[in-house]
Structures are given as C-alpha cells and as structure tokens.
Scaffold this motif. Sequence first.
Motif, short mmCIF file in Angstrom:
data_model
loop_
_atom_site.label_atom_id
_atom_site.label_comp_id
_atom_site.label_asym_id
_atom_site.label_seq_id
_atom_site.Cartn_x
_atom_site.Cartn_y
_atom_site.Cartn_z
N ASP A 18 -8.40 -11.06 5.08
CA ASP A 18 -8.04 -9.69 4.69
C ASP A 18 -9.24 -9.10 3.95
O ASP A 18 -9.92 -9.82 3.21
N PHE A 19 -9.47 -7.82 4.16
CA PHE A 19 -10.55 -7.12 3.45
C PHE A 19 -10.02 -5.82 2.86
O PHE A 19 -9.20 -5.14 3.48
N ILE A 20 -10.53 -5.49 1.69
CA ILE A 20 -10.24 -4.18 1.10
C ILE A 20 -11.57 -3.44 0.95
O ILE A 20 -12.50 -3.99 0.36
N ARG B 233 -2.09 1.34 -6.62
CA ARG B 233 -0.69 1.00 -6.84
C ARG B 233 -0.36 1.22 -8.32
O ARG B 233 -0.95 0.53 -9.19
N PRO C 182 -8.11 -15.06 2.97
CA PRO C 182 -8.60 -13.73 2.58
C PRO C 182 -9.80 -13.77 1.63
O PRO C 182 -9.77 -14.48 0.63
N GLN D 126 -11.39 -10.56 0.86
CA GLN D 126 -11.23 -9.24 0.23
C GLN D 126 -12.54 -8.47 0.11
O GLN D 126 -12.64 -7.33 0.54
N PHE E 5 -8.24 -3.01 5.11
CA PHE E 5 -7.50 -1.89 4.54
C PHE E 5 -8.38 -1.07 3.61
O PHE E 5 -9.28 -1.61 2.98
N LYS E 6 -8.02 0.21 3.49
CA LYS E 6 -8.64 1.03 2.45
C LYS E 6 -7.91 0.72 1.15
O LYS E 6 -6.68 0.56 1.15
N TYR E 7 -8.66 0.64 0.06
CA TYR E 7 -8.01 0.39 -1.22
C TYR E 7 -6.96 1.48 -1.48
O TYR E 7 -7.22 2.67 -1.29
N CYS F 240 -3.33 -5.53 -6.87
CA CYS F 240 -2.15 -5.97 -6.12
C CYS F 240 -0.82 -5.83 -6.88
O CYS F 240 -0.71 -6.20 -8.04
N ARG G 118 0.85 -1.19 0.00
CA ARG G 118 0.00 0.00 0.00
C ARG G 118 0.89 1.24 0.00
O ARG G 118 2.05 1.17 0.41
#
Length: 442
Positions: A296-298, A332, A256, A258, A327-329, A155, A38
């Motif tokens: 894990d989550f976005i 990248r 995860p 997501q 997490f916040k998106y 990712c 991130r």
Amino acid sequence: MNVYDSQRIAGILQNMGATEAAALDEADLIIFNTCHIREKAAEKLFSDLGRINLIKEERRQNGKETIIGVVGCVVQAEDEEIEKRAPFVNFATGPLTYYRLPEILQKIARDKNIRLIDTEFPAESKFDHLPENTAEGCTAYLAVQEGCNNFCTYCIVPYTRGVETSRPVEEVLKEARRLVATGAAEINLLGQNVNSYHGEDAAGKERDFAFLLRKMAEIDGLKRLRYTTSYPADVTDELIACHRELDILMPYLHLPLQSGSDKILKAMNRRHTAGEYLDIIGRLREARPDIGFSSDFIVGFPGETDEDFAATLDMVDKVGYIQSFSFKYSRRPGTPAAVYPDQVAEKIKSERLNILQEKLFSLQLSFNRQCVGKIMPVLFESKGKRKGQLFGHTPYLQNLHAAAPAEAVGRILPVRITAATMNSLTGTIVQQQPKRNNSKEV
Ligand code: 5AD
Ligand code: SF4
C-alpha cells in the motif's frame, strides 16, 4: 476484513432464518457494512443511504416496513452524523458489536420506532458470540487478530477497531477446520496487523504468528494459506522461516511500505525505515526466491516534498512490486496528521498518484507478461466470464480464466499461461497424462 465481517453478519441473519432477497426493493432488512479509512469511503455511505431511503419510502406506501442498519467503522467514528443526516436509519453498531444483531433486531421488532446506536468497545470478544463460520466457496477469510496499537498518524483504524486483540490459537484452528470441512481449499488469515498476532494456546501460553502458521499448515485438506495485512517491523526470523519451510504458504506477500522517504515514514510513526524494509524484503527473497510482493502507498502525506515522493518511486523500482494499492492521503478527523500544518495541495496529490500508479501498473503488467508461457498451479474458484470457462487464482493472486469443466472448481490444476493483461491472465489446463518412455516431457 470488511468482507469477512459482512460474511459473519450474513451468517447471523441466516442463523435467525433470514434469506437473501432477490432485489433491494424486496428486502425487509438492509444493512450497510462501512469503511472509514478514507473520506471517500465514508461519504459513499451517506449518498447510498439517501438512495435506500427512497426505497424505504416507496415500500412504506405499499404497506411494507424496511429496517435499515449501519455496521462498521463509520458508526464508530460518525455516530452523531448518522443520527443527524440519516434519521431513517433504525440501528447502527460498530465493527466489534455486530454480534448483538439478534438482540437489536428483536428490540426493533417489538418497537418499530426506536433507534439504536451502539458505539461501545465491548470487553467481550465478538467471536464468542457469532454462529459457527462456514465456507462460501473454496477460498475463505479467517480473522485471527483485530484492532491495532501502531497508531500510524494518518490512520483511523486504532480509533474505530480499537486496541489489538488476538483470538486464541485453538479457536482459530477450530474455525479453520470447519472452513475446510465446508469446502475451503484456501484460507486467508486476516488482521489489521496480522503478523503481530499473539494468541494463547490451549495451555494459556502466548504464541506468535509463526506458531499459528505452522499449526495451520498441519490442517488436513487445506491446500493454500495466505495472510494479510503485515506490518514490516513485525516480520520476525520465525515468520521468514515459515516462508522457507511451509509449501502451503503462497509465495506472495502484501507488505505495506506507505512511503519510501525516511522523513515521511517517521512522520507517519511507522516503526521502520526504507533501508530496514529492503532488508526484510531481501531476507524473505533469500528464504523463498520465487516470492512476489505487493504494497500500500500513500501519496501527499503532510510535508511530502518532490524529493520524498521520488524516494517512494525509487523504492518501487528497488522492490519491483507485482501488485499494489495506492491512495491520496485523506485527512481523518481525530488522527494526528489531520492537523499537521504542511498539508499537500489536492492537485499535487493527484499528480503524484498518477505518476506512482503508472509505474505500479506497468510493473504489474510486466510481471503478468513474464508469466506467459509458464505453467502455474491455479485454484479454480467459480464460473468464468464466458461459457465453459472457470475463474481462479495463481499463487500470486493473479486472476485467471481458462476453459475448464465445472468439476474443476475447488481443485488446483496446472495451467499454461497464454495471455496477460494488467488485471488478468488467460491459460489452458495442462493435461496430466501418465509419462511414456519415448515421450518428451512438455
Ligand atoms: N489516507 C489515505 N490512505 C490511508 N490508508 C490508511 N489511512 C489512510 C489515509 N488517512 C491506507 C494505507 C493502509 C491502507 C489500508 O489504507 O495505505 O495500508
Ligand atoms: Fe492503520 Fe495499519 Fe498503521 Fe495500524 S498498522 S495504524 S491499521 S495503517
């Protein structure tokens, strides 16, 4: 994986005769191992580097040289930035090439003014060049698979750690035996996508992750086995059977999800729907009824509506995670989703993250509270916060403190849980006394 890499980097340096400095300003060599997952993680490097440069300057005024190096995924993605923004960095090398450190340091020793930046994806495996790994305590990480071919659209990993590769079975087992011989009671097998492992056995036959787990379970002296991170679509029947049959495999799985919305999962290029994910969870629960899950989550992936976000909340309720990371998106550069048109506003991302975390944290707290009164096997790993206390983990990776003698480090003992917060448990060791006929079992 980064912790594992850092340990291997420390191993290389120890092998070269280096010792750990007591303080930063006493270090002749400072290496940053970096994460690019991130934006925040990557930006942290540049602020830390600025701080370290001040130490480098101060030491120079006292006639001491300091070599500064950067290793890891930020190098792979931002080599030019490092060159521009941090000209005082002596070398930078990616996550697959740090095995070249001895060579790099020798070159710098010959010429203090050279700058070495290496972003090659080498044809050879770094594991063939690293010194033997030893355990630093009674729990150890072991990388068995690296890189990823999944290309989730958010990712950066496939671009920084490269395509998926698996280490041969015998090489993994040899490292595992050595970790156990040097004190590891628990091994956590690592890979970006660990359950798609496909390493060769001694006869050159390709073997899957379930095969590797069964081989690991045969290692004398190993008491606990974990693995992370798994990809839902690669959970096979054989892997589920391992959870049913291998006692050594802890009843805790990081799987995860997501997002709970099929539309978003598709846009993320995940190879599973919410329904398929639930089906996997159901089959794992059937095989191992006491299993607990984390994820894990976005939030705020491009195009995520209130409805999509509600589907994520709904999945959290359905699965009942006992721990999670959210997490916040983060955009990248170079990944497909970074240029998707329907980016979500920062404010909405923050609101959704708050709502999701409130739910996840309350689930975690309620699971921890449910443990109060129960007896759980705890692997004691190190000294605790207070005198006379030790710190360890339950099978569900919950942190635990209990009054215990120092000799209990490295042992698994039954502990009655007496109190719980969201992040840790407290307990007392249950004395294992021989049973007497007229005594009641406690
Ligand atoms: N933004 C936010 N979270 C991300 N992750 C990976 N890439 C991103 C990104 N661009 C999260 C995923 C993954 C975990 C390791 O980091 O949830 O599972
Ligand atoms: Fe990244 Fe994991 Fe997706 Fe691979 S499976 S691209 S490492 S999020």
